[in-house]
Design a protein around this motif. Sequence first.
Motif, PDB file in Angstrom:
ATOM      1  N   SER A   1       0.780  -1.224   0.186  1.00 36.32           N
ATOM      2  CA  SER A   1       0.031  -0.042  -0.034  1.00 36.32           C
ATOM      3  C   SER A   1       0.873   1.294   0.035  1.00 36.32           C
ATOM      4  CB  SER A   1      -0.995  -0.002   1.327  1.00 36.32           C
ATOM      5  OG  SER A   1      -0.231  -0.103   2.304  1.00 36.32           O
TER       6      SER A   1
ATOM      7  N   LEU B   1      -8.430  -3.753  -1.866  1.00 40.46           N
ATOM      8  CA  LEU B   1      -7.415  -3.300  -2.598  1.00 40.46           C
ATOM      9  C   LEU B   1      -6.842  -3.946  -3.665  1.00 40.46           C
ATOM     10  CD1 LEU B   1      -5.156  -0.914  -2.368  1.00 40.46           C
ATOM     11  CD2 LEU B   1      -3.764  -2.336  -0.690  1.00 40.46           C
TER      12      LEU B   1
ATOM     13  N   ILE C   1      -3.909   2.689  -6.040  1.00 40.92           N
ATOM     14  CA  ILE C   1      -4.747   3.201  -5.083  1.00 40.92           C
ATOM     15  C   ILE C   1      -5.473   4.122  -6.205  1.00 40.92           C
ATOM     16  CG2 ILE C   1      -5.699   4.182  -3.115  1.00 40.92           C
ATOM     17  CD1 ILE C   1      -3.530   3.041  -1.732  1.00 40.92           C
TER      18      ILE C   1
ATOM     19  N   LEU D   1      -4.577   0.661   8.816  1.00 46.07           N
ATOM     20  CA  LEU D   1      -4.151  -0.483   8.083  1.00 46.07           C
ATOM     21  C   LEU D   1      -3.512  -1.341   9.007  1.00 46.07           C
ATOM     22  CD1 LEU D   1      -3.915  -2.303   5.523  1.00 46.07           C
ATOM     23  CD2 LEU D   1      -1.716  -0.894   5.171  1.00 46.07           C
TER      24      LEU D   1
END
Length: 198
Positions: free
Chosen positions: A21, A81, A95, A109
Motif C-alpha cells: 500500500s 485493495l 490506489i 491499516l
Amino acid sequence: MITFAFAVLFLIITPGPGVLSTAGVGAGYGFRAGFRYLTGLFIGTNIVAFGVITGLAAVVLSVPVIRWVLMGASLLYLLYLAARIAFAGARVAFIAAGSAPGIGAGLLLQAINPKAYAVNTTLFAGFPYAPDNLLFETATKLLIANAIWIPIHLGWLWAGASLHRLNLSDRAQRRINYAMAASMLAVVILALIAGLRQ
C-alpha cells in the motif's frame, strides 16, 4: 543481535499490506502524500509492537470473536485493495485517485494488518539475545526493527512514486497492476490459511 536484525530485514522486506500500500500511495499520489501515509504506518506498527510486547494484543486476540472480526476486516480490505489494483486499467495507480490516504489510513491499516501482528510476535517473542536483561533486549529490538523498517518503507514509497513519473506503455502498466493485485491476493490467501490453522 545480528540474527535478529536479519530476521527483521527478511520479515519486513517481503511484500505485505504495508509495503504494497505504501508503493500504491506513492504511485497514486506522489512522494509527499505517501510520506504522510507512511507516517501513519510507522506509528501504527509501533502501536502494534507495544501491544505485542505488553501482551495486550495476545489478550485481545485470544477472544475468538475479536480475532475473527479483525481478520475478516483485514481480508476484506486486502481483497478490496487487490480489486482496485487489478481493475485500475492501463494506468499505474495502485490506489485510485481521489483524496490521498493520510496518517489515519496508515494507522487503521496497521491495526487490522495480520502481518504486523505476526511479524511483531515473531520478533519480540523469538530471537532472544539478552535473556537476563529483558528491558535491554526489548529496547534494542525496537531500535533495530525501526532502523530497518524506515528505509525499507521509504524505498517502497520511492519505488511507487518513481512509477508515478514513468511514461510506461499501457500493456506494461496493466502487467504491473496485475502483478501487484496477485501479490495482494497471495497475502490474503496466506493470512486466511494462517487464520484457519489457529
